[in-house]
Design a protein around this motif. Structure first.
Motif, mmCIF file in Angstrom:
data_model
loop_
_atom_site.group_PDB
_atom_site.id
_atom_site.type_symbol
_atom_site.label_atom_id
_atom_site.label_comp_id
_atom_site.label_asym_id
_atom_site.label_seq_id
_atom_site.Cartn_x
_atom_site.Cartn_y
_atom_site.Cartn_z
ATOM 1 N N ASP A 140 0.511 66.652 3.278
ATOM 2 C CA ASP A 140 1.322 67.483 4.161
ATOM 3 C C ASP A 140 2.508 66.658 4.642
ATOM 4 O O ASP A 140 2.750 65.552 4.135
ATOM 5 N N SER A 178 -1.325 67.145 -9.777
ATOM 6 C CA SER A 178 -0.533 67.289 -8.554
ATOM 7 C C SER A 178 0.968 67.308 -8.820
ATOM 8 O O SER A 178 1.761 67.136 -7.906
ATOM 9 N N GLN A 183 -4.175 77.421 -4.834
ATOM 10 C CA GLN A 183 -4.465 76.180 -4.123
ATOM 11 C C GLN A 183 -3.172 75.528 -3.617
ATOM 12 O O GLN A 183 -3.123 75.040 -2.488
ATOM 13 N N GLY A 194 -1.561 74.607 0.352
ATOM 14 C CA GLY A 194 -1.265 73.211 0.681
ATOM 15 C C GLY A 194 -1.021 72.460 -0.602
ATOM 16 O O GLY A 194 -0.893 73.056 -1.658
ATOM 17 N N PRO A 237 -2.936 70.072 -2.821
ATOM 18 C CA PRO A 237 -4.178 69.353 -3.074
ATOM 19 C C PRO A 237 -3.925 68.073 -3.875
ATOM 20 O O PRO A 237 -3.021 68.014 -4.706
ATOM 21 N N MET A 264 -5.485 66.157 0.635
ATOM 22 C CA MET A 264 -4.354 67.079 0.792
ATOM 23 C C MET A 264 -3.134 66.277 1.226
ATOM 24 O O MET A 264 -3.260 65.270 1.910
#
Length: 149
Positions: free
Chosen positions: A119, A47, A87, A91, A93, A117
């Motif tokens: 956001d 990430s 991916q 968004g 992930p 996820m």
């Protein structure tokens, strides 16, 4: 990474994850330390912006990887890199490693993973899956599969 210095599966485990008992009641084998270290690092960097640079260090050049979005298999660094980029376009992930153990055949390593996820409102955690890894002679991931838990 190489597999030199790794304990043979079936021999005494050094490092690795605790596993509980085996099907025959004896002690279960631990995940080899090199494979555990590699997988833990993969989940740490996935990430982050480090993931693209880490691909050649953790994935074999001809890696076989699942594209769960489209239900097909990907092959090689560039296809995996493009899939991950796709991916992150949709968004942010998240994957959280919750445990490692040897697969039932003693050849693969199973990572229990919580998916989510991120956001503007924060992190949203969803279900848990298993990622099953097979390693090549060079110690890098040669194949990954996803299993429902």
């Amino acid at each position: 990474m190489t597999t030199e210095g790794m304990p043979a599966r079936g021999g005494p485990a050094q490092g690795g994850s605790a596993q509980g008992g085996s099907a025959d009641g004896g002690p279960a084998e631990a995940v080899p330390a090199e494979e555990e270290t590699l997988l833990r690092r993969m989940y740490e960097v996935f990430s982050t912006d480090e993931r693209d640079a880490f691909i050649p260090r953790c994935l074999a050049p001809d890696v076989d990887w699942p594209n769960v979005l489209d239900g097909v298999r990907l092959h090689g660094h560039e296809e995996v890199r493009a899939y991950w980029a796709r991916q992150f376009t949709a968004g942010h992930p998240l994957v959280r490693l919750e445990g490692l153990r040897l697969d039932g055949d003693g050849e693969g390593v199973v990572a229990t993973v919580r998916q989510g996820m991120r956001d503007a409102e924060g992190d949203h955690w969803a279900g848990t899956v298993e990622h099953v890894y097979r390693f090549g002679e060079d110690g890098r991931v040669a194949r990954m599969d996803v299993r429902a838990v």
